[in-house]
Design a protein around this motif. Structure first.
Motif, short mmCIF file in Angstrom:
data_model
loop_
_atom_site.label_atom_id
_atom_site.label_comp_id
_atom_site.label_asym_id
_atom_site.label_seq_id
_atom_site.Cartn_x
_atom_site.Cartn_y
_atom_site.Cartn_z
N ARG A 63 -4.37 -14.49 -70.07
CA ARG A 63 -2.87 -14.27 -69.85
C ARG A 63 -2.20 -13.00 -70.19
O ARG A 63 -2.99 -12.16 -70.80
CB ARG A 63 -2.54 -15.45 -71.18
CG ARG A 63 -2.74 -15.20 -72.54
CD ARG A 63 -1.91 -16.00 -73.55
NE ARG A 63 -2.23 -15.57 -74.78
CZ ARG A 63 -1.11 -14.99 -75.43
NH1 ARG A 63 -0.15 -14.64 -74.84
NH2 ARG A 63 -1.53 -14.58 -76.66
N CYS A 64 -1.07 -13.08 -70.06
CA CYS A 64 -0.41 -12.04 -70.18
C CYS A 64 0.36 -11.71 -71.43
O CYS A 64 0.72 -12.82 -71.84
CB CYS A 64 0.94 -11.77 -69.28
SG CYS A 64 0.58 -11.56 -67.46
N ILE A 65 0.12 -10.61 -72.27
CA ILE A 65 0.55 -10.62 -73.74
C ILE A 65 1.75 -9.75 -73.80
O ILE A 65 2.09 -9.52 -74.87
CB ILE A 65 -0.51 -10.11 -74.47
CG1 ILE A 65 -1.04 -8.80 -73.94
CG2 ILE A 65 -1.71 -11.05 -74.63
CD1 ILE A 65 -2.19 -8.05 -74.90
N GLY A 66 2.20 -9.23 -72.56
CA GLY A 66 3.54 -8.33 -72.87
C GLY A 66 3.74 -7.87 -71.40
O GLY A 66 3.18 -8.00 -70.51
N GLU A 67 4.92 -7.61 -71.37
CA GLU A 67 5.75 -6.98 -70.04
C GLU A 67 6.62 -6.05 -70.22
O GLU A 67 7.37 -5.92 -71.32
CB GLU A 67 6.13 -8.35 -69.20
CG GLU A 67 7.31 -8.78 -69.83
CD GLU A 67 7.77 -9.95 -69.16
OE1 GLU A 67 8.96 -9.91 -68.67
OE2 GLU A 67 7.20 -10.99 -68.77
N LEU A 68 6.86 -5.02 -69.31
CA LEU A 68 7.84 -4.09 -69.42
C LEU A 68 8.75 -4.14 -68.00
O LEU A 68 8.05 -4.30 -66.81
CB LEU A 68 7.43 -2.58 -69.58
CG LEU A 68 6.73 -2.29 -70.70
CD1 LEU A 68 5.60 -1.07 -70.50
CD2 LEU A 68 7.37 -2.21 -71.94
N ARG A 69 9.77 -4.20 -67.90
CA ARG A 69 10.84 -4.40 -66.74
C ARG A 69 11.40 -3.18 -66.55
O ARG A 69 11.93 -2.32 -67.47
CB ARG A 69 11.81 -5.41 -67.00
CG ARG A 69 10.92 -6.86 -67.37
CD ARG A 69 12.17 -7.87 -67.54
NE ARG A 69 11.51 -9.24 -67.63
CZ ARG A 69 12.29 -10.42 -67.80
NH1 ARG A 69 13.37 -10.54 -67.78
NH2 ARG A 69 11.49 -11.60 -68.15
N PHE A 70 11.61 -3.00 -65.14
CA PHE A 70 12.40 -1.73 -64.69
C PHE A 70 13.34 -2.03 -63.64
O PHE A 70 13.39 -3.05 -62.88
CB PHE A 70 11.40 -0.63 -64.45
CG PHE A 70 10.51 -0.29 -65.40
CD1 PHE A 70 10.68 0.94 -66.24
CD2 PHE A 70 9.30 -0.73 -65.65
CE1 PHE A 70 9.92 1.27 -67.29
CE2 PHE A 70 8.49 -0.49 -66.54
CZ PHE A 70 8.82 0.73 -67.40
N ARG A 71 14.21 -0.96 -63.29
CA ARG A 71 15.29 -1.34 -62.21
C ARG A 71 14.73 -0.91 -60.83
O ARG A 71 15.34 -0.98 -59.98
CB ARG A 71 16.59 -0.51 -62.49
CG ARG A 71 17.22 -0.77 -63.83
CD ARG A 71 18.59 0.25 -64.05
NE ARG A 71 19.42 0.38 -63.08
CZ ARG A 71 20.36 1.13 -63.05
NH1 ARG A 71 20.38 1.97 -63.94
NH2 ARG A 71 20.90 1.17 -61.94
N PHE A 72 13.65 0.02 -60.97
CA PHE A 72 13.17 0.38 -59.83
C PHE A 72 11.55 0.05 -59.65
O PHE A 72 10.85 -0.01 -60.65
CB PHE A 72 13.29 2.03 -59.95
CG PHE A 72 14.72 2.50 -59.84
CD1 PHE A 72 15.64 2.50 -58.66
CD2 PHE A 72 15.39 2.73 -61.20
CE1 PHE A 72 16.95 2.71 -58.73
CE2 PHE A 72 16.54 3.29 -61.23
CZ PHE A 72 17.34 3.03 -60.02
N PRO A 73 10.97 0.06 -58.48
CA PRO A 73 9.63 -0.14 -58.18
C PRO A 73 8.76 0.97 -58.95
O PRO A 73 8.98 2.04 -59.23
CB PRO A 73 9.55 0.08 -56.86
CG PRO A 73 10.98 -0.36 -56.01
CD PRO A 73 11.75 0.13 -57.15
N ILE A 74 7.58 0.31 -59.46
CA ILE A 74 6.67 0.99 -60.42
C ILE A 74 5.65 1.61 -59.14
O ILE A 74 5.10 1.09 -58.47
CB ILE A 74 5.98 -0.08 -61.22
CG1 ILE A 74 7.05 -0.41 -62.34
CG2 ILE A 74 4.87 1.05 -62.01
CD1 ILE A 74 6.54 -1.72 -62.97
#
Length: 457
Positions: free
Chosen positions: A105-116
């Protein structure tokens, strides 16, 4: 030319009929003992030597499939960083998912305004590369600790050394052709010019002491000291333009390997005294490596490479110049020896007047992928096209991963050079649902028979 091993063969008709999923990316882990591949249906993990699939996380049922464009490994642990991509992304392209494969499972996430564009991992850091900026996070709490403006960086170029004692990051600077260096362990930051044109590939050695870079022309590779930006080596891959796919130092920085979209891999010696080494004179030069003025392994201070007055406006020669290799034909007759000796005499007497490319070092050894095996399994949306290279665990060996679904293991002669000897060619990309059994990676990591030293975090 090298002889093909018996296992080296094009994809069979059945493999063409039951085609594997299209490749979106592939990359080595930090110690280059394994690599991960993102596909249109998930991701896979492979051991390099011996070649073996160790994990497969793909949905085969239509409607449940989702592409993974970026897979970043944390050494040989159960922690990954995933970014969705492809025609049907598993996750948004603007979100980094921290995946624990032990817990599934996923244990964390980081969100951004632009593609990674890229993600790099260390045990204490997560580095996320966007097209015009880089964000550095603390791995423990995903708190941002640094923000670096890079200017346009569509390739997602960034290098992070894996050393536990040195924390060094390299990335493009906002100024074209310049490199930005962060020496976090020394609390030092600086930038310097590496090329006149835009940078296309960068790499650090394991300790973060040396940086290798190539421009979009792909003809020259330059090596710098990260501490002060001093130019140490200038290496010439060839005279034709090429897209450099990867650059890799070996463990003691005595060799450098470079792969390109030409389907070739070049190996350069960084300790030979002559800057124009060829298979005919490499053995002679190797006897004087301790006296090499550019010996990266020497404890003596490295001299400054003075820039020629006839070089480009920034002190570097034009990388697009079509300069013939006087030894490219491979001839070893008396005329060739006289010609080589004459060129050496001219270089010694007139270096202050000739362009700087006469001091460029040509490759010691080469590997050429057979053209009949260059069928690509890469998706049209893939960011990586062409082979990537790393040095193997055995001395003087290379591991080459290609988008044709093959892994090549080659050996090069550190003295004579020449064409690499192909030791094996293994088809790692298969459409074989039984390849991983029940696909329980946690069990495979615990298995004492696997002998893969996976670390559970």
């Amino acid at each position: 030319m090298a002889t093909k091993p018996s296992s080296w063969s094009p994809a069979s008709p059945s493999e063409q009929l039951h085609a594997p999923p299209k490749i979106l990316s592939y990359a080595f882990n930090q110690d280059q003992t394994c690599f991960a591949c993102g596909t249109e249906t998930g991701f896979r993990v492979y051991n390099c030597d011996p070649p073996k699939e160790t994990a497969r996380r793909e949905e085969t049922q239509p409607g449940n499939q989702g592409g993974i464009a970026i897979v970043a490994m944390l050494f040989r642990t159960n922690i990954f960083a995933l970014v969705g991509g492809g025609e049907n992304p598993r996750y948004p392209a603007k979100k980094v998912m921290i995946w624990d494969d032990y817990q599934n499972r996923c244990i964390g996430e980081l969100r951004f305004r632009f593609p990674i564009k890229a993600v790099l991992l260390r045990r204490e850091r997560v580095v996320v590369v966007l097209e015009s900026a880089i964000y550095v996070y603390d791995f423990a709490d995903l708190r941002v600790v640094d923000h670096i403006e890079t200017g346009p960086n569509p390739r997602g170029l960034c290098a992070l050394c894996p050393s536990s004692s040195n924390l060094v990051l390299a990335c493009p600077s906002p100024r074209k052709g310049h490199v930005h260096i962060e020496l976090y362990h020394l609390q030092k930051t600086h930038s310097f010019q590496a090329h006149e044109s835009a940078i296309s590939c960068i790499a650090l050695d394991n300790q973060g002491n040396y940086l290798a870079s190539a421009s979009e022309n792909g003809t020259l590779i330059r090596i710098f000291a990260t501490l002060n930006g001093q130019l140490l080596h200038e290496l010439r891959r060839g005279t034709d333009r090429a897209n450099i796919c990867s650059i890799s130092f070996n463990a003691d920085c005595s060799f450098l390997a470079v792969s390109s979209d030409k389907g070739t891999v070049h190996v350069f010696s960084l300790t030979q005294a002559s800057s124009s080494s060829t298979p005919s004179n490499a053995q002679t030069n190797s006897n004087n490596t301790s006296n090499s003025p550019y010996d990266l392994t020497s404890d003596s201070p490295l001299p400054v490479r003075h820039r020629s007055s006839s070089s480009g406006p920034y002190g570097f020669s034009d990388e697009s110049s079509q300069i013939p290799n006087p030894n490219a034909s491979g001839e070893d007759d008396s005329f060739g020896k006289a010609r080589s000796g004459s060129l050496a005499f001219i270089k010694e007497k007139a270096m202050g007047y000739l362009p700087k490319y006469f001091s460029s070092r040509w490759s010691l050894a080469q590997f050429h992928m057979p053209p009949e095996l260059n069928t690509s399994w890469a998706s049209p949306l893939a960011a990586v096209r062409g082979p990537i290279v790393a040095f193997g665990q055995e001395p003087n060996t290379l591991i080459i991963i290609s988008d044709n679904g093959l892994e090549y293991k080659c050996r090069f002669d550190p003295l004579q050079g020449g064409e690499c000897e192909v030791l094996s060619a293994h088809r790692w990309l298969r459409h074989d649902d039984s390849a991983n059994g029940d696909r329980d990676r946690a069990d495979s990591m615990r298995s004492s028979e696997s002998n893969e030293d996976w670390i559970m975090l």
